[in-house]
Design a protein around this motif. Structure first.
Motif, PDB file in Angstrom:
ATOM      1  N   UNK A   9      -5.296   5.676   7.210  1.00 21.58           N
ATOM      2  CA  UNK A   9      -3.995   6.361   7.859  1.00 21.58           C
ATOM      3  C   UNK A   9      -2.445   6.674   6.858  1.00 21.58           C
ATOM      4  N   UNK A  10      -2.762   5.733   5.822  1.00 18.59           N
ATOM      5  CA  UNK A  10      -1.628   6.056   4.816  1.00 18.59           C
ATOM      6  C   UNK A  10      -1.651   7.099   4.065  1.00 18.59           C
ATOM      7  N   UNK A  11      -2.963   7.707   3.816  1.00 20.93           N
ATOM      8  CA  UNK A  11      -3.216   8.662   2.666  1.00 20.93           C
ATOM      9  C   UNK A  11      -2.306   9.756   2.564  1.00 20.93           C
ATOM     10  N   UNK A  12      -2.130  10.170   1.587  1.00 19.73           N
ATOM     11  CA  UNK A  12      -1.411  11.508   1.026  1.00 19.73           C
ATOM     12  C   UNK A  12      -2.416  12.556   1.516  1.00 19.73           C
ATOM     13  N   UNK A  13      -3.628  12.380   1.005  1.00 19.66           N
ATOM     14  CA  UNK A  13      -4.501  13.446   1.059  1.00 19.66           C
ATOM     15  C   UNK A  13      -6.054  12.631   0.985  1.00 19.66           C
ATOM     16  N   UNK A  14      -6.940  13.232   1.691  1.00 22.13           N
ATOM     17  CA  UNK A  14      -8.317  12.818   1.689  1.00 22.13           C
ATOM     18  C   UNK A  14      -9.147  13.654   0.772  1.00 22.13           C
ATOM     19  N   UNK A  23      -9.343   8.704  -1.106  1.00 13.58           N
ATOM     20  CA  UNK A  23      -7.691   8.986  -0.590  1.00 13.58           C
ATOM     21  C   UNK A  23      -6.988   9.012  -1.819  1.00 13.58           C
ATOM     22  N   UNK A  24      -5.961   9.830  -1.870  1.00 18.20           N
ATOM     23  CA  UNK A  24      -4.676   9.881  -2.551  1.00 18.20           C
ATOM     24  C   UNK A  24      -3.719   9.110  -1.908  1.00 18.20           C
ATOM     25  N   UNK A  25      -3.034   8.532  -3.009  1.00 17.47           N
ATOM     26  CA  UNK A  25      -1.838   7.321  -2.181  1.00 17.47           C
ATOM     27  C   UNK A  25      -0.654   7.523  -3.030  1.00 17.47           C
ATOM     28  N   UNK A  26       0.567   7.017  -2.620  1.00 15.56           N
ATOM     29  CA  UNK A  26       1.730   6.967  -3.542  1.00 15.56           C
ATOM     30  C   UNK A  26       1.742   5.553  -3.773  1.00 15.56           C
ATOM     31  N   UNK A  27       2.563   5.201  -4.599  1.00 16.58           N
ATOM     32  CA  UNK A  27       2.514   3.884  -5.194  1.00 16.58           C
ATOM     33  C   UNK A  27       2.760   2.691  -4.231  1.00 16.58           C
ATOM     34  N   UNK A  28       3.498   3.051  -3.026  1.00 18.03           N
ATOM     35  CA  UNK A  28       3.651   2.000  -2.181  1.00 18.03           C
ATOM     36  C   UNK A  28       2.579   1.675  -1.431  1.00 18.03           C
ATOM     37  N   UNK A  29       1.690   2.720  -1.186  1.00 11.89           N
ATOM     38  CA  UNK A  29       0.275   2.477  -0.623  1.00 11.89           C
ATOM     39  C   UNK A  29      -0.645   1.768  -1.549  1.00 11.89           C
ATOM     40  N   UNK A  68     -12.015   4.611  -2.185  1.00 11.51           N
ATOM     41  CA  UNK A  68     -11.513   4.738  -3.139  1.00 11.51           C
ATOM     42  C   UNK A  68     -10.190   5.236  -3.145  1.00 11.51           C
ATOM     43  N   UNK A  69      -9.468   4.511  -3.828  1.00 12.08           N
ATOM     44  CA  UNK A  69      -7.994   4.763  -3.548  1.00 12.08           C
ATOM     45  C   UNK A  69      -7.381   5.228  -5.220  1.00 12.08           C
ATOM     46  N   UNK A  70      -6.772   6.547  -4.945  1.00 15.38           N
ATOM     47  CA  UNK A  70      -6.629   7.066  -6.346  1.00 15.38           C
ATOM     48  C   UNK A  70      -4.814   7.257  -6.469  1.00 15.38           C
TER      49      UNK A  70
END
Length: 516
Positions: A9-14, A23-29, A68-70
């Motif tokens: 739900x917090x992903x920048x992009x899937x 998913x691509x995430x920011x540093x906080x996630x 997978x979190x990137x």
């Protein structure tokens, strides 16, 4: 809501990864994911890089579903996972050595795979020149009463792979053990880049020779997921047959080898005979003792023409093996060496998400054949043995019980093996594209797949990205030993030096699979 659902739900992009998302995430996630894993909301399944980003795989409790979190690393740094979750420390050190990406606030700044002999730094990154003077490795100090150090390896008395063990002992009692690995680094991830699918499959099969079936299966499943290739049903069952034969051979070998390190060489000889029968049956039925290169993307390279040798093998093992079990259980000198030796704490096993016989001997019931699961195991009847004592004896009994489970699975597979072809040829430059994609479409270049399969040591993870030319853009392979080697350091503490071979053999971690 699970941690996995929250992070999606917090992903920048899937990204289009199969069968589980990336998913691509920011540093906080990214930091939120780290804290979630450290607090036990999910298990760390892998940590790697492709140069532009770091990727973290987590497994959901219960289902085993992966995510997978990137996190992109434009400035060459990323928030350390190991500072909060110790199992990530060695993978982080490997990322820094290979790619030059720096984990911020990492608790261990020492090099890991890079021993100063490559002639350069960061071979998969900026390839900075460096002289070939070996680095002096600063082992950790242990302070207290009068103590001495015992260096062992990397060259050992037996014909085994190299690894260095630095014992700090008070008399005969081990106060600290520290490992130095990386001597068997082969540059597998670098060799994978740009390789054809066929060559990459052969590389995967050679990551660790005793797990060639497991790695071949994991790579094939990841590549097939990336490209959307459906495997013939008969091939799926043949793959499981090979996997159980590999498990059988290795568990027999381990059982004998552990007993041999307690000076009970008779068991090594008898188990060696049974293991040899398994390997010869594999050679007769699949054309190779280790079944190397018999599992390929698209199915299997060979068919099973005659099941008779395998049925004869099952009969032989069912006749001979119970006597060896009784011999082990009734030999007081063996029990004296294995019971209560090298205990792996149940909470430590859970925190490190350690799999295979090591985890199951310490109460962790995870088995990738069950969760997340894969065919044909969802159609087969089998149990996952679990014990809670966590000692050498428990790790032996898990192997004994899994030998029985594998014999039952082989029987079921032979009885129900479906007819049909064993290989579906495909063109990797074409499959995996949706209608309307052209050669330059970015979606075609990001065909990604991930797989988790159960090897004899535990869960094997493979992540692969295939480019639009059908070659490997990036590939990461993770042996279960990555999370098992550090726990060997923990279980030997407080035991005597002479018990280290027993503890070590009861773990039987792979040097080659770890060092890649």
């Amino acid at each position: 809501m699970s941690l996995r659902s929250d992070l999606i739900g917090e992903a920048v992009a899937i990204e289009p990864q199969h069968p589980w998302p990336r998913i691509r995430v920011d540093a906080e996630t990214w930091r939120r994911a780290i804290l979630g894993i450290a607090s036990g909301q999910a298990d760390l399944a892998g940590l790697w890089s492709d140069g532009a980003a770091v990727h973290l795989a987590l497994a959901e409790h219960g289902t085993g579903a992966l995510l997978v979190i990137s996190l992109a690393c434009p400035d060459g740094t990323f928030p350390s996972v190991g500072v909060t979750h110790p199992p990530a420390q060695r993978p982080e050190r490997a990322i820094r050595d290979l790619w030059g990406l720096e984990p911020e606030a990492a608790p261990d700044p020492r090099r890991w795979l890079d021993h100063g002999r490559w002639g350069l730094r960061h071979p998969l990154g900026d390839r900075a020149p460096h002289d070939t003077t070996p680095d002096a490795y600063p082992f950790l100090r242990a302070e207290g009463p009068p103590m001495h150090q015992i260096p062992v390896g990397p060259v050992h008395a037996g014909i085994i792979e190299p690894g260095h063990f630095r014992f700090t002992a008070n008399g005969e009692t081990v106060v600290r053990l520290e490992e130095r690995l990386g001597y068997v680094h082969k540059g597998i991830e670098g060799l994978m880049i740009g390789a054809s699918l066929d060559r990459a499959a052969r590389l995967a099969a050679r990551v660790s020779g005793d797990s060639t079936v497991a790695f071949s299966l994991a790579f094939a499943r990841a590549a097939e997921a990336a490209l959307g290739v459906a495997v013939p049903r008969r091939a799926v069952w043949l793959r499981a047959l090979m996997a159980e034969l590999e498990r059988l051979a290795n568990h027999l070998g381990d059982f004998g080898a552990i007993c041999n390190d307690a000076a009970f060489s008779l068991m090594l000889a008898q188990c060696g005979i049974l293991r040899e029968r398994v390997l010869r049956a594999a050679r007769t039925t699949f054309g190779h003792r280790l079944m190397m290169d018999r599992i390929v993307p698209g199915g299997a390279a060979v068919d099973l023409a005659d099941p008779a040798p395998l049925r004869a093998l099952i009969a032989d093992l069912r006749d001979a093996f119970p006597e060896l079990i009784e011999l082990y259980d009734a030999t007081a000198s063996l029990q004296n060496r294995t019971v209560s030796t090298g205990v792996l704490d149940r909470d430590l096993a859970r925190h490190w998400a350690v799999g295979g016989p090591i985890g199951r001997a310490s109460g962790r019931s995870f088995d990738a054949r069950r969760s997340p699961g894969y065919a044909p195991y969802d159609e087969l009847d089998f149990t996952v043995p679990v014990r809670t004592e966590g000692d050498v004896d428990a790790r032996i009994w898990i192997r004994i019980e899994e030998i029985g489970v594998s014999l039952g699975l082989i029987e079921q597979i032979l009885d129900r093996l479906p007819p049909g072809p064993v290989l579906r040829p495909f063109d990797p430059t074409v499959v995996g594209r949706t209608s309307g994609e052209d050669e330059g479409d970015s979606a075609a270049r990001s065909r990604e797949g991930i797989a988790l399969v159960e090897g004899f040591r535990g869960d094997v993870l493979v992540w692969v990205r295939v480019d639009d030319d059908g070659h490997i853009a990036r590939c990461h392979l993770r042996d279960p030993s990555v999370f098992q080697w550090p726990l060997l350091e923990a279980v030997i503490e407080g035991n005597i030096v002479a018990d280290f071979p027993l503890c070590n053999k009861s773990f039987n971690c792979s040097y080659s699979g770890h060092d890649l």
